[in-house]
Design a protein around this motif. Sequence first.
Motif, short mmCIF file in Angstrom:
data_model
loop_
_atom_site.label_atom_id
_atom_site.label_comp_id
_atom_site.label_asym_id
_atom_site.label_seq_id
_atom_site.Cartn_x
_atom_site.Cartn_y
_atom_site.Cartn_z
N ARG A 115 18.61 61.85 1.16
CA ARG A 115 17.76 63.42 3.17
C ARG A 115 18.37 64.96 2.36
O ARG A 115 18.41 65.80 3.18
N GLN A 116 19.56 65.13 1.73
CA GLN A 116 19.99 66.27 1.48
C GLN A 116 18.52 67.58 0.61
O GLN A 116 18.24 68.48 1.09
N GLN A 117 17.71 66.55 0.22
CA GLN A 117 16.42 67.56 -0.52
C GLN A 117 15.58 67.99 1.04
O GLN A 117 15.09 68.59 0.57
N LEU A 118 15.18 66.54 1.72
CA LEU A 118 14.64 67.01 2.88
C LEU A 118 15.10 68.28 3.68
O LEU A 118 14.47 68.86 4.22
N LEU A 119 16.05 67.98 3.64
CA LEU A 119 16.85 69.54 4.94
C LEU A 119 17.40 70.39 3.44
O LEU A 119 16.53 71.16 4.38
N VAL A 121 14.91 71.02 0.52
CA VAL A 121 14.29 72.07 -0.20
C VAL A 121 13.05 71.68 0.25
O VAL A 121 12.29 71.81 1.54
N PRO A 122 12.53 74.05 0.74
CA PRO A 122 11.71 74.40 1.32
C PRO A 122 10.19 73.91 1.65
O PRO A 122 9.24 73.11 0.24
N GLY A 123 9.62 73.53 2.77
CA GLY A 123 8.24 72.90 2.33
C GLY A 123 8.29 70.86 2.38
O GLY A 123 7.56 70.83 2.32
N LEU A 124 9.05 70.85 1.43
CA LEU A 124 9.26 69.42 1.83
C LEU A 124 9.50 68.51 3.14
O LEU A 124 8.80 67.68 2.61
N LEU A 125 10.11 68.72 3.86
CA LEU A 125 9.91 67.85 4.58
C LEU A 125 8.94 68.10 5.73
O LEU A 125 8.46 66.95 5.78
N HIS A 126 8.35 69.08 5.83
CA HIS A 126 6.59 68.93 6.58
C HIS A 126 5.46 68.26 5.95
O HIS A 126 4.89 67.85 5.99
N ARG A 127 6.11 68.18 4.52
CA ARG A 127 4.52 67.61 3.23
C ARG A 127 4.81 66.28 3.97
O ARG A 127 4.06 65.51 3.79
N MET A 128 6.23 65.52 4.16
CA MET A 128 6.25 64.42 3.50
C MET A 128 6.40 63.76 4.87
O MET A 128 5.45 63.36 5.06
N ALA A 129 6.26 64.82 6.32
CA ALA A 129 6.01 64.30 7.67
C ALA A 129 4.45 64.20 7.74
O ALA A 129 3.79 62.95 8.69
N THR A 130 3.59 65.32 7.66
CA THR A 130 1.99 65.41 7.52
C THR A 130 2.12 63.70 7.21
O THR A 130 0.74 62.95 6.88
N PRO A 141 13.99 72.42 9.17
CA PRO A 141 14.21 70.87 9.48
C PRO A 141 15.44 69.84 10.58
O PRO A 141 16.21 70.98 10.78
N ASP A 142 15.04 69.46 11.09
CA ASP A 142 15.59 68.59 12.50
C ASP A 142 16.07 67.05 12.30
O ASP A 142 15.21 66.48 10.97
N GLU A 143 17.46 66.73 12.50
CA GLU A 143 17.94 65.48 12.19
C GLU A 143 16.63 64.57 12.23
O GLU A 143 16.37 63.49 11.80
N GLY A 144 15.67 64.57 13.72
CA GLY A 144 15.32 63.06 14.45
C GLY A 144 13.68 63.11 13.17
O GLY A 144 13.64 62.06 12.95
N SER A 145 13.43 64.54 12.54
CA SER A 145 12.27 64.49 11.72
C SER A 145 13.14 63.69 10.69
O SER A 145 11.82 63.04 9.47
N LEU A 150 13.02 58.52 6.64
CA LEU A 150 13.66 58.41 5.38
C LEU A 150 13.27 56.68 6.02
O LEU A 150 13.49 55.69 4.90
N GLN A 151 12.75 56.54 7.69
CA GLN A 151 12.21 55.32 8.01
C GLN A 151 11.44 54.75 7.13
O GLN A 151 10.30 53.89 6.33
N GLU A 152 10.09 55.77 6.87
CA GLU A 152 8.71 55.67 6.81
C GLU A 152 8.69 55.26 5.44
O GLU A 152 7.70 54.84 4.85
N MET A 153 9.25 55.99 4.25
CA MET A 153 9.02 56.58 2.97
C MET A 153 9.12 55.46 2.48
O MET A 153 8.93 55.00 1.22
N TRP A 154 9.73 53.71 2.48
CA TRP A 154 9.44 53.23 2.12
C TRP A 154 8.10 52.31 1.87
O TRP A 154 8.32 51.38 1.07
N LYS A 155 7.35 52.63 2.71
CA LYS A 155 6.08 52.59 2.40
C LYS A 155 5.73 52.78 1.33
O LYS A 155 4.87 52.93 1.70
#
Length: 627
Positions: A115-119, A121-130, A141-145, A150-155
Amino acid sequence: MSADGQGDPAAFVALHGAALRASGVPARYWESLSRKLRGEVFDAGDYFGIMQVEEVDDEEEGDEEMEEQLKKKPNPGNGPCFKVIVTNENGLQASNPNSVFLIDHAWTYRANHARQQLLHVPGLLHRMATLMGIGFHGEIPDEGSIEQVLQEMWKYNQTYQLSQGTAEEKVPVWYIMDEFGSRIQHSDQPSFATAPLFYVPQQIAYTVLWPLRDLETGDEVTRDYAYGETDRLIRKCVLLPWVPDEVLDVSCFTPEPSDEYYQAILAENKEKLPVVINPPVYAKDKVFKVFTDIQQVLKNLTHPRFIFADSEGEADILYSFSHFKDYRKLSEERPEVMVNQFPCENLLTVKDCLASIARRAGGPDGPRWLPRTFNLQTELPQFISCFQQRDRRGEDNHWICKPWNLARSLDTHITNNLNNIIRHRESSPKVVCKYIEDPVLFHREDVGMVKFDIRYVVLLRSVKPLRLYSYDVFWLRFSNRPFSLDDLDDYEKHFTVMNYAPGASLKQVHCEEFLPLFEKQYPEYPWTTIQADIFKAFAELFQVASAKPAPLGICDYPSSRAVYAIDLMLKWDTSRDGKRTMQPQILEVNFNPDCVRACKYHPTFFNDIFSTLFLDEPDHCHVTRIV
């Protein structure tokens, strides 16, 4: 050639050969792999391409079979479907020593830092979400995204563990392959294999990709997401994150394992059981020589009937920090020498064994004093069935994943995400226990209502007959934030072990100070009643642990003695007559616990321990006999 052996094939094999063999990477690829690693050659783009697969429109009349296949496609994420195909016009030959490829890792992390890294690390959340097909717009970064990732990453997650280093450094590492690696789909008949490789000269991990057969242009690149699993039911369970299904037809009952299970544990531990000996008899005034490597004992044992020996050979008592293995030799050559541990005590101190033997007290669901526990290595289908049944009934489904044999809450995770739990099975052997969703809380004036746990030190004098004592002082640990059933990765809300948490404050309350505060908060629940229930649970635990002969139970070795720390919590429960009760929940049993606080506040601690265990003089010590 550089000093670290780069460029020398023999040096590369010396550093990485064992890992490559364990992963099944054919030796014909090793030289090319070494060259690509050295030069950071990512040439997969010359051979492969990512193709977007069109979703079938429900309104279109088409091939129903194709539609069904697409519905079942284990494409991770919510977004468009992708697959990787061979684009090289000459195809790919498995026999070609250059047919091995590197996949970079887009994100490498430990689960408790995600969670802290997604919050931050610049660009990390955008890359993972894409990458995961999650809609994310904007820069902040917003909490919902974050929650969705965090839910989807286990796939998408893969894992490896470092084999050397501190306990913290050995905590499993999780990683997500780059966009190319993450688009490779599952197949039960895969065309490729993958394996992580930690490249020592650069101290970086990559994924190695190699073909399992010859491929032509247009053939799909697939891998087996359940690689190594041959049992059909286990494969179905392991693939649930990508191929949702129900396992409700499997019983969630978990009977005690067979005798062979315990025999295998004994062999794996390389423990040699003692021969039968007569209980040693010592002179009433004997002064015992103690050989120990534990500083707390050396500094605090001052009883006149114990002196320290310089070697094991001259000792009457071996009080060792590490696990003793060869009881057979000790029992044959020096049966009169006492030792501070019991053969097969791992049945108590290792979490999967603790859950197994506890079923002797409470049947397949376990006793009331132990949270419902499943061994993820051997009871995965039963756990998934239990989870899905609870989900159908609308019951709480928060669980806690724990490694079999790590302390201090390392690699321990709380979740209500089934995919998360299934994937954690891949990292290291784990149990999953029902998380206590309704714990008895303690009001901290500076914080509010927080979780707390209690540590009792128990003394096992003998198994046959069972003689068990508790030290009269117990220890308390508190969370630092008010409890609620959310923010499951907030360590200071859900955990109580703050001694090792960087930057966390440690709240200390002595048990004499705690008791009046607790009884003021819960006037209908006198501590004497609660402690009687706690001691009853301890008695039942040790009775079932010693009910069968070794290796199915703790070994009845007359020269053994032991000290354990039992950590427990209290949870709210309902009695048969409908009254609210506080039910003790044993969390774990620790061998050779840290006794720094005990010695600091109770200088006679080790004198009491040694008098009770080795002199059979408990009467003037701060101990209470339980059994």
